[in-house]
Design a protein around this motif. Structure first.
Motif, PDB file in Angstrom:
ATOM      1  N   GLY A   1     -10.307 -19.911  78.540  1.00  0.00           N
ATOM      2  CA  GLY A   1     -11.471 -19.712  77.655  1.00  0.00           C
ATOM      3  C   GLY A   1     -11.192 -18.633  76.630  1.00  0.00           C
ATOM      4  O   GLY A   1     -10.148 -17.981  76.646  1.00  0.00           O
ATOM      5  N   ASP A   2     -12.152 -18.430  75.759  1.00  0.00           N
ATOM      6  CA  ASP A   2     -11.959 -17.553  74.596  1.00  0.00           C
ATOM      7  C   ASP A   2     -12.400 -16.130  74.902  1.00  0.00           C
ATOM      8  O   ASP A   2     -13.405 -15.910  75.565  1.00  0.00           O
ATOM      9  N   LEU A   3     -11.673 -15.167  74.350  1.00  0.00           N
ATOM     10  CA  LEU A   3     -12.000 -13.750  74.514  1.00  0.00           C
ATOM     11  C   LEU A   3     -12.438 -13.155  73.181  1.00  0.00           C
ATOM     12  O   LEU A   3     -11.810 -13.385  72.153  1.00  0.00           O
ATOM     13  N   GLY A   4     -13.506 -12.365  73.219  1.00  0.00           N
ATOM     14  CA  GLY A   4     -13.886 -11.566  72.065  1.00  0.00           C
ATOM     15  C   GLY A   4     -14.833 -12.212  71.096  1.00  0.00           C
ATOM     16  O   GLY A   4     -15.454 -11.513  70.283  1.00  0.00           O
ATOM     17  N   ARG A   5     -14.969 -13.525  71.156  1.00  0.00           N
ATOM     18  CA  ARG A   5     -15.809 -14.193  70.159  1.00  0.00           C
ATOM     19  C   ARG A   5     -17.280 -13.821  70.301  1.00  0.00           C
ATOM     20  O   ARG A   5     -17.958 -13.508  69.317  1.00  0.00           O
ATOM     21  N   ALA A   6     -17.792 -13.890  71.531  1.00  0.00           N
ATOM     22  CA  ALA A   6     -19.218 -13.603  71.737  1.00  0.00           C
ATOM     23  C   ALA A   6     -19.536 -12.146  71.418  1.00  0.00           C
ATOM     24  O   ALA A   6     -20.592 -11.841  70.856  1.00  0.00           O
ATOM     25  N   GLY A   7     -18.620 -11.258  71.764  1.00  0.00           N
ATOM     26  CA  GLY A   7     -18.813  -9.845  71.448  1.00  0.00           C
ATOM     27  C   GLY A   7     -18.836  -9.607  69.949  1.00  0.00           C
ATOM     28  O   GLY A   7     -19.660  -8.824  69.438  1.00  0.00           O
ATOM     29  N   ALA A   8     -17.951 -10.282  69.235  1.00  0.00           N
ATOM     30  CA  ALA A   8     -17.957 -10.165  67.779  1.00  0.00           C
ATOM     31  C   ALA A   8     -19.238 -10.759  67.196  1.00  0.00           C
ATOM     32  O   ALA A   8     -19.795 -10.244  66.221  1.00  0.00           O
TER      33      ALA A   8
ATOM     34  N   ILE B   1     -22.292 -10.825  68.590  1.00  0.00           N
ATOM     35  CA  ILE B   1     -23.460  -9.943  68.738  1.00  0.00           C
ATOM     36  C   ILE B   1     -23.318  -8.717  67.832  1.00  0.00           C
ATOM     37  O   ILE B   1     -24.314  -8.197  67.312  1.00  0.00           O
ATOM     38  N   TRP B   2     -22.070  -8.285  67.617  1.00  0.00           N
ATOM     39  CA  TRP B   2     -21.859  -7.193  66.656  1.00  0.00           C
ATOM     40  C   TRP B   2     -22.299  -7.613  65.257  1.00  0.00           C
ATOM     41  O   TRP B   2     -23.031  -6.881  64.576  1.00  0.00           O
ATOM     42  N   LEU B   3     -21.901  -8.806  64.832  1.00  0.00           N
ATOM     43  CA  LEU B   3     -22.319  -9.318  63.517  1.00  0.00           C
ATOM     44  C   LEU B   3     -23.836  -9.370  63.415  1.00  0.00           C
ATOM     45  O   LEU B   3     -24.427  -8.957  62.410  1.00  0.00           O
ATOM     46  N   LEU B   4     -24.482  -9.905  64.462  1.00  0.00           N
ATOM     47  CA  LEU B   4     -25.939 -10.065  64.414  1.00  0.00           C
ATOM     48  C   LEU B   4     -26.644  -8.724  64.318  1.00  0.00           C
ATOM     49  O   LEU B   4     -27.574  -8.555  63.520  1.00  0.00           O
TER      50      LEU B   4
ATOM     51  N   LEU C   1     -18.152 -17.342  65.775  1.00  0.00           N
ATOM     52  CA  LEU C   1     -18.524 -16.102  66.456  1.00  0.00           C
ATOM     53  C   LEU C   1     -19.999 -16.111  66.859  1.00  0.00           C
ATOM     54  O   LEU C   1     -20.355 -15.731  67.984  1.00  0.00           O
ATOM     55  N   VAL C   2     -20.872 -16.526  65.950  1.00  0.00           N
ATOM     56  CA  VAL C   2     -22.301 -16.496  66.247  1.00  0.00           C
ATOM     57  C   VAL C   2     -22.655 -17.539  67.313  1.00  0.00           C
ATOM     58  O   VAL C   2     -23.427 -17.267  68.232  1.00  0.00           O
ATOM     59  N   GLU C   3     -22.042 -18.717  67.220  1.00  0.00           N
ATOM     60  CA  GLU C   3     -22.283 -19.735  68.255  1.00  0.00           C
ATOM     61  C   GLU C   3     -21.796 -19.258  69.619  1.00  0.00           C
ATOM     62  O   GLU C   3     -22.423 -19.536  70.644  1.00  0.00           O
ATOM     63  N   ALA C   4     -20.656 -18.554  69.639  1.00  0.00           N
ATOM     64  CA  ALA C   4     -20.127 -18.073  70.926  1.00  0.00           C
ATOM     65  C   ALA C   4     -21.107 -17.121  71.594  1.00  0.00           C
ATOM     66  O   ALA C   4     -21.167 -17.026  72.816  1.00  0.00           O
ATOM     67  N   GLN C   5     -21.882 -16.403  70.779  1.00  0.00           N
ATOM     68  CA  GLN C   5     -22.893 -15.502  71.327  1.00  0.00           C
ATOM     69  C   GLN C   5     -24.176 -16.251  71.703  1.00  0.00           C
ATOM     70  O   GLN C   5     -24.734 -16.039  72.775  1.00  0.00           O
TER      71      GLN C   5
END
Lengths: 357, 357
Positions: free
Chosen positions: A180-187, A189-192, A218-222
């Motif tokens: 699975g992917d690392l860092g996308r969801a964290g990025a 929520i940071w963007l949001l 990134l936003v979808e991952a969050q």
């Protein structure tokens, strides 16, 4: 109070709400949208459901999503909420090496909640199950009223005769691998929180939608994450010695395996750089922060596992480190031999400011 | 906002709250108080638990308790909340004819919640399991933050090879019988809303405590109810054809058996009078309303079952009526041949005024 962003000054279309049509009618609207579970021997509608547990055991996990600390209706659609509630719970089931089988879902909603919001949540639950875990479905639930929109999901799984893969079985010499992917969801929520809020730092619907268009991955991952659910069973079948769902950041969760197993985990410098490069490749906006998002972003819903050395890991997994012994004073987790000092993870009691959005 | 009744003007003793000591420390304080489950193959602490399901199936039900519509901290102690959350869920398991085996418990609490409140909830869960269902325990959970104190419990049970007792199996000629007390909890909530509120109709702690001293049986039945959990299995073993947990009032719940089974239920006039007399005997305050509390009080957590005619019902049960056929236009439930018109049950979407207390 209102659960949607409409200005009370403006005339609004009359919509059905849970209070205007009542509990029974609301349930009638929700039920047909929910996914059926192939494991259900007796589905919703009685005092309780009956679910198959073919090997005489079942895996169970529970997790709540609360409006405010866990999601904001300004950013998440109803479909997102149902999707994320399913995926975050099913990932915990998969992390035991189990195949997800069923969910029960309790929803508490404010009196003025449009029925369409509950229908959207149901559709999200259905679509997440269909996309990531076909055959998994909802066997029961509860509908309540609350001033705070709340989803409480309990998820079940089947180990098919195998022992559960806990956090405690890693041994020095094992390889460390991630699916699975690392860092996308964290990025995401940071963007949001960085660009999806208006001047009073409140989540803003229009800015959130704009970010979703500009930075979809990134936003979808969050907001509507995916998770390699099938990889849980693959790992168990391949003899994984330990596994967990990466939900609080790679370093913090790797530390949990190290603690439970009485060892330490070395993450290879090159592997982490490669993960950061891959994240930058997905969206250059992460820039120099890519490595930090990979290491402590949170809510990845990737699976981190350890496997005996000298054997191939399942195709969903990438080797990123190795298990070592632990000497007194040695850090639980190192990257290229160095401790990682930035604190990761999300402690809702420390980090939430009380805002809703 | 505050979760306790202290006047913010007064100096208060400094207490540990979930935000002052954090999530990890709070969990450390809660965990040792929770009851262990004899069915747990892997208990709390990993991504998910593993629970035994000896006959290859498990019974599952879920129910939320929300501050405001479902309880008021002005009236309920923390211990009451844990106790009631356990009992109300375990009663649904018992109503399938199953033996309760385990619980998972998710709690969402405001940031300023004293840790002692969560400890009290844990103690209530433990004491309810020990008193009513020894061996049943908590196998997992979740701790979140929310502006609204919320408990979400999912309960499991074991059918020991028997088919579940649903609502749908009653046949004309069957006897209707009840185990447990009728009307007490309904009378208790009436007392609390009638005399336990101050002039602005807000729940009041001191008045609630006074009512609990003056009318202990009725108020306890509402705030910390009991339920004849063992009678569920007894009924199943005795061949019960239908059963449910009486939670929305006898007439409304009897109607659910009638609907699901395609029949009608006649409740004997003398039996209902005897139930009303028994309630008056417990506390004369119910007066002329005794019959209405028995018929539509709500939250009894008694078990209503139907049994084949001509055989003895288990000793926990009292025969109160019989199953009849249903002609077009015939009411679902009659008492002494007459329909009962007063609507019973609690629809949170229609009946809650948004107050918390």
């Amino acid at each position: 109070m209102s659960t949607h962003g409409a200005d009370p000054q403006l005339p609004v279309a009359r919509v059905d709400t849970v209070v205007s049509i009542g509990e029974v009618e609301t349930l009638k609207r929700i039920f047909p949208r929910l996914p059926a579970a192939s494991s259900a021997l007796l589905g919703p509608g009685d005092d309780a459901a009956v679910v198959a547990a073919p090997d005489g055991r079942f895996v169970v996990t529970t997790d709540m999503m609360i409006h405010g600390p866990d999601f904001r209706l300004a950013w998440s659609t109803a479909h997102d909420l149902g999707w994320k509630a399913a995926v975050s719970n099913l990932a915990d089931v998969a992390a035991m090496g189990a195949t997800p089988s069923a969910l029960v879902v309790a929803i508490a909603a404010p009196l003025d909640t449009p029925v369409a919001l509950l229908e959207g949540i149901s559709d999200g639950l259905r679509d997440a199950c269909a996309a990531l875990s076909p055959g998994t479905g909802v066997v029961g639930g509860d509908l309540s009223v609350s001033n705070t929109l709340t989803l409480a999901v309990t998820a079940f799984g089947d180990l098919d005769g195998r022992p559960p893969v806990t956090r405690a079985g890693a041994r020095p010499g094992d390889v460390v691998a991630v699916a699975g992917d690392l860092g996308r969801a964290g990025a995401g929520i940071w963007l949001l929180f960085d660009q999806g809020v208006h001047t009073e730092r409140e989540p803003d619907t229009i800015l959130g939608q704009a970010l979703r268009v500009a930075h979809p991955v990134l936003v979808e991952a969050q907001l509507a994450p995916t998770s390699p659910l099938q990889a849980g069973r693959s790992a168990a079948q391949a003899g994984a010695t330990a596994m967990l769902d990466v939900s609080d950041g790679l370093v913090l969760d790797a530390g949990r395996i190290a603690t439970a197993s009485g060892c330490s985990l070395e993450l290879f410098h090159e592997a982490i750089e490669a993960e950061a490069d891959a994240l930058r490749e997905v969206d250059a906006v992460v820039g120099a922060q890519a490595r930090d998002f990979v290491l402590c972003g949170g809510e990845d819903h990737a699976l981190l596992a350890t496997f005996p050395a000298g054997q191939e890991v399942p195709p969903e997994f990438r080797v990123i480190g190795e298990v070592r012994g632990r000497a007194a004073g040695h850090p639980l987790v190192t990257i290229g031999g160095e401790a990682y000092v930035r604190p990761g993870g999300w402690d809702p009691f420390a980090d939430w400011n009380g805002g809703v959005g």
